[in-house]
Design an enzyme around this catalytic site. Structure first.
Site, mmCIF file in Angstrom:
data_model
loop_
_atom_site.group_PDB
_atom_site.id
_atom_site.type_symbol
_atom_site.label_atom_id
_atom_site.label_comp_id
_atom_site.label_asym_id
_atom_site.label_seq_id
_atom_site.Cartn_x
_atom_site.Cartn_y
_atom_site.Cartn_z
ATOM 1 N N CYS A 151 23.093 -31.543 13.488
ATOM 2 C CA CYS A 151 23.170 -30.115 13.156
ATOM 3 C C CYS A 151 22.085 -29.341 13.897
ATOM 4 O O CYS A 151 21.120 -29.924 14.390
ATOM 5 C CB CYS A 151 23.032 -29.908 11.658
ATOM 6 N N CYS A 193 18.455 -29.958 12.707
ATOM 7 C CA CYS A 193 17.754 -31.168 13.196
ATOM 8 C C CYS A 193 17.276 -30.920 14.624
ATOM 9 O O CYS A 193 16.190 -31.364 15.015
ATOM 10 C CB CYS A 193 18.673 -32.380 13.209
ATOM 11 N N ASP A 218 39.712 -4.808 41.266
ATOM 12 C CA ASP A 218 39.556 -4.430 42.662
ATOM 13 C C ASP A 218 40.879 -4.827 43.334
ATOM 14 O O ASP A 218 41.416 -5.897 43.055
ATOM 15 C CB ASP A 218 38.389 -5.211 43.274
#
Length: 711
Positions: A21, A24, A400
């Site tokens: 996680c 940690c 463009d």
């Protein structure tokens, strides 16, 4: 300045195995920063890496990550991950579950108060929760409030009030949730791992007259690589011998093979389908296009998305608030209302468990990592969570024209001459003048003159560019102008009506007209057309269907040509006769009206406009480093086909992040409501937390299913 130089000199990157996680990862980063010899450290949770500035050893890093049993290896070291059997890796969870079942059976047999069942439950708690308690108790003494601390306090509290069975159930369910979380995060990271395995690790190289198999790390620029049919290319290079078709899906996401012959560029990780090729290596292994993609994707996963930053800020205050609230629930009613201590302590503990912010904290990173990995596999490079989120909110897209909506290779279609000189002679004059120009229309004239065998050795003097209008020069001592009709309207205020009509007729066909002449007369009209890409019209249609309000074509072409192309493509608006500065100003204007605006170009000439837009998107990233560097999102194929997919993926990611955050907070509120009447049991609380984490993660993994092909 000195510091930054020093920083790069002793920068080392390591891969980390075992992150479960973000919390940690944060603790590991903090531990590494406090190691002797380390000046700074940055963890990239998404890519599972740590960058360390300073000197340290793998042993010290693993010591800093011992709280989570992290395994660390240098980034460039090739490691084969040894997979332990499931039972061996999670023996403690399995044994703990068996003891929990035995404890439940004994309590049914001999009653809940029996010593035998209590001892079995205690054994289950200690075996299953040993690692958790180690972290939780350490954190408690350091006043670091994370999920390990919350769970440790809850389990110890449950044991203290004699709820041994509930405590053991919490341990088991928490351990299962940890295993599932680790698995799902690995699954999300898998898309990057698969990119790393695309290019072979060695190649057949010819040096002098000798052929040998060489590791990619030892291949030098200039080496000749021999690629047999059915083999993947290990390095980027240029074909020096042979002809073949190559599947470039690994880089561009397009599975249609591309024909390659001498002087064509080829990329590492692509598949040689038919012929034998000899390729001259042009880049070292760390500079190949696939290496750059991997590096940029990993960097992108380290970038925190706006929603992630919000969640992290929220969690910082949320966890201590939950602890204070739980303490209040456990202590206030017994102290002031004379309520039962055991009952309210139990409710406080249930709140601690359900208040764990795990699902909330993982809700965004797992979505971002999954989406960016999926995009990379489909030939779209998204440079960070922020760009991913913004692409999902786009209301207007500006294109463009040249090289984006059109093929970018203009061809001369008509040459109308006036006066005595013939087409070949006039094209020769126009071509020798235009040779000094960088404009794509100029190269079309030069190509046409060469094809006709015109004399291109004429003497050119006094070449001068007239910005935005054309050029002038002396050819064989005579002054000529080549440029737009606007230039000649200024030179000859009384331009012939017939000439003007011919110019307009050509422009209405979507052609750009260039005029060759002197100060006195018009000598020739040269019509040039840039073919529209086959996919452009379909892409514009899809964008309108998915709710993009405005599509705008920006071009330096004249209004009539631009409108003819605009009508063919069905764009909502056309802006013509634009200088680069005008494009930039127009993008700023669009942002004021629509808020979120994308600009799409080749990433070279459009750099200012790309930078000014909310999301700058460059095309043809596989061929140009510039596109990879300048854009927020790069479409690796030289094709707009992936644009609707990118927007669909971004929108889906935004929707999933919102669902995850709403669900994570919603389930906490429901659980809080259940505490008041005392309906929330400890095992129900951990079940709610574990369920939320699992649902949020699985919901995020749905992003793997968003396909590159539309429809």
């Amino acid at each position: 300045m000195e510091n930054s130089v020093e920083k790069t000199e002793d920068k080392n990157v390591f891969r980390v195995q075992g992150f479960t996680c973000t919390n940690c990862a944060g603790i590991f980063e903090k531990n590494v920063k406090s190691l002797p010899g380390v000046k700074d450290a940055q963890v990239n949770f998404g890519a599972s890496k740590i960058t360390v500035y300073g000197s340290t050893t793998v042993k010290d890093l693993e010591k800093a990550g011992a709280f989570e049993s992290l395994k660390v290896t240098p980034e460039k070291q090739r490691t084969v991950e040894k997979k332990k059997p499931f039972w061996q890796e999670h023996w403690n969870v399995l044994l703990s579950a068996i003891l929990l079942a035995a404890g439940y059976f004994l309590s049914e047999q001999y009653g809940e108060e029996s010593v035998l069942s209590a001892v079995t439950y205690v054994a289950s708690i200690l075996i299953g929760g040993y690692e958790l308690f180690k972290k939780g108790i350490k954190n408690l003494f350091r006043l670091q409030f994370d999920m390990n601390t919350l769970m440790t306090v809850a389990i110890i509290g449950a044991a203290a009030i004699g709820e041994w069975g509930e405590g053991a159930t919490v341990v088991i369910l928490f351990a299962i949730s940890e295993v599932l979380e680790r698995y799902s995060m690995e699954k999300a990271r898998q898309s990057i791992r698969s990119l790393m395995d695309i290019a072979p690790k060695e190649a057949l190289i010819r040096r002098g007259s000798q052929e040998m198999t060489v590791s990619v790390d030892d291949i030098q620029v200039g080496d000749v690589m021999i690629v047999k049919p059915g083999q993947k290319l290990a390095m980027d290079g240029v074909v020096i011998k042979g002809t073949s078709t190559i599947n470039q899906a690994a880089i561009t996401g397009e599975s249609v093979p591309v024909a390659k012959t001498i002087d064509d560029e080829v990329f590492a990780g692509t598949l040689n389908e038919e012929g034998l090729l000899e390729v001259k290596v042009t880049k070292h292994v760390e500079d190949t296009t696939i290496s750059k993609i991997i590096h940029l994707v990993e960097e992108a996963q380290a970038e925190r998305a706006p929603s992630q930053a919000f969640v992290d800020r929220f969690a910082k205050y949320y966890t201590p608030a939950i602890m204070i609230l739980a303490l209040g629930i456990a202590v206030v009613p017994p102290l002031f209302v004379g309520a039962d201590w055991g009952d309210w302590i139990y409710r406080g503990l249930a709140l601690l468990v359900v208040g764990c912010p795990c699902a909330l904290v993982i809700s965004t990173p797992v979505s971002i990592v999954t989406a960016i990995g999926n995009a990379a596999k489909n030939g779209v490079l998204i440079k960070g969570g922020i760009h991913l989120e913004e692409a999902g909110r786009l209301a207007a897209i500006a294109f463009d024209k040249t090289g984006t909506l059109t093929k970018g290779f203009p061809e001369v279609t008509n040459v109308d001459t006036f006066g005595t000189k013939d087409e070949k002679e006039l094209l020769a004059i126009a071509a020798v003048i235009e040779k000094g120009s960088q404009h794509p229309l100029a190269s079309a004239i030069v190509r046409k003159a060469e094809n006709l065998g015109a004399d291109l050795s004429l003497a050119v003097e006094d070449f001068q560019s007239i910005t935005g209008k054309g050029v002038k020069a002396k050819v064989n001592g005579e002054l000529y102008y080549v440029g737009s009709p606007k230039l000649f309207a200024e030179l000859h205020s009384d331009m012939n009506v017939d000439t003007n009509q011919r110019i307009e007729a050509l422009q209405k066909q979507g052609k750009t007209v260039m005029v060759l002449g002197s100060e006195q007369q018009v000598l020739a009209l040269v019509a040039v057309a840039d073919e529209v890409r086959d996919s452009s019209k379909d892409v514009i249609k899809q964008l309108h269907e998915i709710g993009i309000k405005k599509t705008i074509m920006l071009t330096g072409d004249n209004q009539a040509t631009a409108e003819a192309i605009g009508r063919r493509l069905n764009v909502t608006d056309v802006k013509a006769d634009l200088m680069p500065q005008d494009k930039l100003d127009y993008i700023k204007q669009l942002r004021k009206v629509y808020g979120n605006v994308a600009m799409i170009g080749d990433g070279v000439n459009d750099a200012p406009a790309l930078a000014a837009s909310t999301v700058g998107i460059a095309m043809g990233g596989a061929g140009t480093d510039t596109a990879l560097e300048t854009a927020d999102i790069a479409l690796m194929a030289d094709d707009l086909g992936k644009l609707p997919y990118t927007i669909r993926l971004s929108r889906k990611t935004l929707a999933i992040i919102k669902q995850n955050i709403t669900f994570s907070l919603g389930i906490k509120l429901v659980a809080l409501a259940l505490i008041v009447p005392g309906w929330l049991t400890l095992w129900l609380a951990i079940f709610a937390d574990m369920g939320a984490t699992l649902i949020v993660t699985l919901n995020s993994l749905r992003l793997l299913k968003v396909k590159g092909k539309s429809g």
